[in-house]
Design an enzyme around this catalytic site. Structure first.
Site, PDB file in Angstrom:
ATOM      1  N   ARG A   1      38.032  26.287  33.923  1.00  0.00           N
ATOM      2  CA  ARG A   1      38.857  27.203  33.101  1.00  0.00           C
ATOM      3  C   ARG A   1      39.866  26.414  32.267  1.00  0.00           C
ATOM      4  O   ARG A   1      40.135  26.770  31.125  1.00  0.00           O
ATOM      5  CB  ARG A   1      39.546  28.233  33.996  1.00  0.00           C
TER       6      ARG A   1
ATOM      7  N   GLU B   1      34.271  39.241  51.437  1.00  0.00           N
ATOM      8  CA  GLU B   1      33.906  39.396  50.024  1.00  0.00           C
ATOM      9  C   GLU B   1      32.427  39.092  49.775  1.00  0.00           C
ATOM     10  O   GLU B   1      32.048  37.935  49.566  1.00  0.00           O
ATOM     11  CB  GLU B   1      34.768  38.463  49.146  1.00  0.00           C
TER      12      GLU B   1
ATOM     13  N   LYS C   1      36.336  43.194  50.071  1.00  0.00           N
ATOM     14  CA  LYS C   1      36.509  42.862  48.651  1.00  0.00           C
ATOM     15  C   LYS C   1      35.138  42.881  47.972  1.00  0.00           C
ATOM     16  O   LYS C   1      34.437  41.869  47.935  1.00  0.00           O
ATOM     17  CB  LYS C   1      37.160  41.480  48.523  1.00  0.00           C
TER      18      LYS C   1
ATOM     19  N   SER D   1      37.294  41.219  40.177  1.00  0.00           N
ATOM     20  CA  SER D   1      37.039  41.640  38.792  1.00  0.00           C
ATOM     21  C   SER D   1      35.724  41.069  38.278  1.00  0.00           C
ATOM     22  O   SER D   1      35.089  41.688  37.414  1.00  0.00           O
ATOM     23  CB  SER D   1      38.213  41.286  37.880  1.00  0.00           C
ATOM     24  N   GLY D   2      35.325  39.909  38.728  1.00  0.00           N
ATOM     25  CA  GLY D   2      33.958  39.420  38.526  1.00  0.00           C
ATOM     26  C   GLY D   2      33.553  39.091  37.099  1.00  0.00           C
ATOM     27  O   GLY D   2      32.365  38.990  36.824  1.00  0.00           O
ATOM     28  N   GLY D   3      34.516  38.986  36.187  1.00  0.00           N
ATOM     29  CA  GLY D   3      34.152  38.679  34.801  1.00  0.00           C
ATOM     30  C   GLY D   3      34.303  39.867  33.867  1.00  0.00           C
ATOM     31  O   GLY D   3      34.010  39.768  32.672  1.00  0.00           O
TER      32      GLY D   3
ATOM     33  N   ARG E   1      40.606  36.570  37.586  1.00  0.00           N
ATOM     34  CA  ARG E   1      40.600  36.474  36.120  1.00  0.00           C
ATOM     35  C   ARG E   1      41.259  37.672  35.444  1.00  0.00           C
ATOM     36  O   ARG E   1      41.978  37.524  34.459  1.00  0.00           O
ATOM     37  CB  ARG E   1      39.156  36.324  35.611  1.00  0.00           C
TER      38      ARG E   1
HETATM   39  P1  13P Z   1      37.760  37.494  39.938  1.00  0.00           P
HETATM   40  O1  13P Z   1      38.631  38.714  39.946  1.00  0.00           O
HETATM   41  O2  13P Z   1      38.050  36.563  38.805  1.00  0.00           O
HETATM   42  O3  13P Z   1      36.309  37.820  40.111  1.00  0.00           O
HETATM   43  O4  13P Z   1      38.184  36.634  41.203  1.00  0.00           O
HETATM   44  C1  13P Z   1      38.335  37.271  42.385  1.00  0.00           C
HETATM   45  C2  13P Z   1      38.016  36.340  43.465  1.00  0.00           C
HETATM   46  O5  13P Z   1      38.855  36.027  44.273  1.00  0.00           O
HETATM   47  C3  13P Z   1      36.662  35.822  43.570  1.00  0.00           C
HETATM   48  O6  13P Z   1      36.448  35.270  44.828  1.00  0.00           O
END
Ligand code: 13P
Length: 345
Positions: A38, A182, A224, A266-268, A299
């Site tokens: 990033r 998660e 998560k 959020s995953g992108g 993110r």
């Molecule tokens: P994002 O919200 O960017 O997907 O990151 C969350 C996270 O902790 C991924 O393991």
């Protein structure tokens, strides 16, 4: 699992506070490669000192605790200090933000299963968790990754990841650390929302089956998951309300009522979409569900602030403003009170 009543109560209390008061979690636990990637995209030098500076910018944002209940750190960060000499764990704790830690070792290719991943990090995990608990970290995170593609995911990959997630969760609870479980179904690809629904349903059933088999205390964990969304390159992109409905439907089928909270990754997704979709779920279902619907965004909270900060001290106040704003938007989304006008203030 043999846990004392005192430890069980401690787990339950921490998990409750993590999702209380319409606050959510801030994921700032990018591993070296992810954080560097990033930084590189923006031309920021990939050094330990700049990673420290960046994370100091985040945790010293005034008022963050109005919207954020806990922050997930990376191992590097818990061994670093702020410019004033205090530890990251101390500043968060002093600000009533619960410090947590990513403990998985990242993903590698799963043997015999082309295109699929398994998460590593169980070796020595008991010792690492014991040390983290001693340092004052109260929850942990382990991310499993499920990829949708031609002929995948396989049940083998889903089961192997669910098993590892659960072994991690058991080790966390043993030392009084709340596990964030998660299992992320990735958004990459051209699959439909229905496909994401089916795969996520299968994954969550498998995960909760393992959690039950291994005796995890459901009241003392946080799930998560991904939202139920079409693949990023799918030609059909459902509306915000359709995504909210599909996500809640999938979770109602799979997540036991004993789990106190669901904190989405959020995953992108863009920052605005992640807030809008969480908001729609809470507009339509808040107080009708057995668990809290919260956020654990990385993110979607950090991205605007990272772009503004750009590795420069002089940009810290503006970056903190952007970070604070995203936290406030998601706090509003948890109450069903977010709207697009908040983005124009
Ligand atoms: P994002 O919200 O960017 O997907 O990151 C969350 C996270 O902790 C991924 O393991």
């Amino acid at each position: 699992m043999i846990l004392s009543e005192i430890n069980i109560q401690k787990l339950i209390n921490t998990a409750k506070v993590m999702v209380a008061d319409n606050k959510g979690l801030l994921a700032m636990d990018e591993s070296y490669p992810t954080c560097n990637k990033r930084f590189a995209k923006l031309g920021i030098p990939e050094t330990a000192e700049l990673r420290r500076d960046y994370r100091e910018m985040i945790v010293t944002t005034a008022g963050l605790n109005e919207s954020i209940s806990g922050a997930i750190l990376f191992d590097e960060t818990v061994h670093q200090h702020l410019k004033d000499g205090s530890s990251f764990i101390k500043i968060l704790t002093d600000n009533r933000i619960i410090p947590g830690i990513k403990v998985d070792g990242g993903t590698v290719a799963m043997a015999g299963h082309p295109g699929e991943k398994i998460t590593e990090g169980l070796d020595n995990l008991r010792d690492r968790l014991t040390e983290y608990a001693r340092m004052g970290l109260r929850f942990a995170k382990w991310r499993a990754v499920i990829t949708i593609g031609k002929g995948i995911p396989t049940q083998a990959c889903i089961e192997a990841n669910a098993h590892a997630l659960t072994r991690y969760a058991a080790l966390c609870q043993e030392v009084g650390i709340v596990p964030i479980v998660e299992p992320e179904v990735l958004m990459d690809g051209d699959h439909t929302m229905e496909c994401c629904f089916e795969v996520t349903e299968q994954v969550l059933h498998t995960v909760f089956n393992q959690l039950y088999t291994q005796g995890i205390i459901l009241e003392g964990m946080i799930l998560k998951p991904n939202m139920i969304v079409p693949g990023l390159s799918c030609s059909k992109q459902e509306s915000i309300d359709e995504i909210a409905d599909a996500t809640v439907k999938c979770l109602l089928r799979t997540v036991p009522a004993a789990v106190p909270g669901i904190a989405f990754l959020s995953g992108g997704q863009s920052s605005e979409l992640a807030s809008a979709r969480l908001n729609a779920m809470n507009v339509r279902f808040k107080n009708k569900l057995p668990w809290e619907l919260s956020f654990s965004f990385g993110r979607a909270i950090q991205q605007p602030a990272l772009g503004i900060w750009h590795g420069k001290e002089k940009n810290v106040p503006e970056a903190q403003k952007a970070l604070y704003h995203r936290a406030v938007c998601n706090h509003a989304a948890r109450q069903g009170e977010y709207n697009i006008y908040m983005e124009r203030e």
